[in-house]
Motif scaffolding. Structure first.
Motif, PDB file in Angstrom:
ATOM      1  N   SER A  43      -4.420  10.502   5.726  1.00  0.00           N
ATOM      2  CA  SER A  43      -3.982   9.394   6.563  1.00  0.00           C
ATOM      3  C   SER A  43      -3.470   8.315   5.634  1.00  0.00           C
ATOM      4  O   SER A  43      -4.137   7.950   4.675  1.00  0.00           O
ATOM      5  CB  SER A  43      -5.148   8.854   7.391  1.00  0.00           C
ATOM      6  OG  SER A  43      -5.597   9.827   8.296  1.00  0.00           O
ATOM      7  N   VAL A  44      -2.286   7.804   5.926  1.00  0.00           N
ATOM      8  CA  VAL A  44      -1.671   6.832   5.009  1.00  0.00           C
ATOM      9  C   VAL A  44      -0.793   5.879   5.800  1.00  0.00           C
ATOM     10  O   VAL A  44      -0.207   6.248   6.811  1.00  0.00           O
ATOM     11  CB  VAL A  44      -0.868   7.570   3.903  1.00  0.00           C
ATOM     12  CG1 VAL A  44       0.224   8.420   4.493  1.00  0.00           C
ATOM     13  CG2 VAL A  44      -0.301   6.619   2.877  1.00  0.00           C
ATOM     14  N   GLY A  45      -0.744   4.641   5.326  1.00  0.00           N
ATOM     15  CA  GLY A  45       0.115   3.654   5.960  1.00  0.00           C
ATOM     16  C   GLY A  45       0.260   2.419   5.090  1.00  0.00           C
ATOM     17  O   GLY A  45      -0.495   2.216   4.134  1.00  0.00           O
ATOM     18  N   GLU A  46       1.255   1.606   5.431  1.00  0.00           N
ATOM     19  CA  GLU A  46       1.424   0.332   4.743  1.00  0.00           C
ATOM     20  C   GLU A  46       0.437  -0.647   5.355  1.00  0.00           C
ATOM     21  O   GLU A  46       0.485  -0.914   6.550  1.00  0.00           O
ATOM     22  CB  GLU A  46       2.861  -0.170   4.874  1.00  0.00           C
ATOM     23  CG  GLU A  46       3.114  -1.393   4.044  1.00  0.00           C
ATOM     24  CD  GLU A  46       4.559  -1.862   4.089  1.00  0.00           C
ATOM     25  OE1 GLU A  46       4.876  -2.775   3.307  1.00  0.00           O
ATOM     26  OE2 GLU A  46       5.349  -1.328   4.888  1.00  0.00           O
ATOM     27  N   CYS A  47      -0.461  -1.172   4.537  1.00  0.00           N
ATOM     28  CA  CYS A  47      -1.589  -1.954   5.049  1.00  0.00           C
ATOM     29  C   CYS A  47      -1.598  -3.409   4.608  1.00  0.00           C
ATOM     30  O   CYS A  47      -2.487  -4.151   5.005  1.00  0.00           O
ATOM     31  CB  CYS A  47      -2.897  -1.304   4.606  1.00  0.00           C
ATOM     32  SG  CYS A  47      -3.073   0.375   5.192  1.00  0.00           S
ATOM     33  N   GLY A  48      -0.657  -3.809   3.793  1.00  0.00           N
ATOM     34  CA  GLY A  48      -0.668  -5.186   3.331  1.00  0.00           C
ATOM     35  C   GLY A  48       0.659  -5.591   2.725  1.00  0.00           C
ATOM     36  O   GLY A  48       1.547  -4.759   2.522  1.00  0.00           O
TER      37      GLY A  48
END
Length: 99
Positions: free
Chosen positions: A39-44
């Protein structure tokens, strides 16, 4: 069950807009997801056009497998020529951790 989390703070190359930022970050996220089944995403750093904080999470029955996957994800991002990895922070949660 073990859960690992990895935060990758990256500096983007010659990016002058949020649209250009998306065109650099999205392929990295897609490759991590496809290659390592995480699971991966742009978080900041969502409003900054030259920085991104990419969050990666993985769950497995074996802590060593979690570490191996997170190591591979970190290496892949560090080896991308269009990115500079500024820092990597990881956490591992296991059955011995309290709620």
């Amino acid at each position: 069950m073990y859960v690992g989390a990895l935060e990758l703070d990256v500096l983007l190359g010659d990016v002058r807009s949020l649209k250009q930022k998306r065109s650099v970050v999205r392929p990295v996220i897609a490759e991590l997801r496809k290659r390592y089944d995480v699971s991966v995403g742009e978080c900041g750093h969502l409003d900054l056009h030259r920085r991104s904080l990419v969050g990666v999470a993985v769950a497995a029955a074996d802590a060593e497998h979690v570490r191996d996957v997170l190591d591979a994800c970190e290496r892949m991002v560090a080896n991308r020529p269009e990115l500079e990895l500024l820092s990597a922070r990881r956490r591992l949660f296991g059955p011995e951790d309290e709620n």
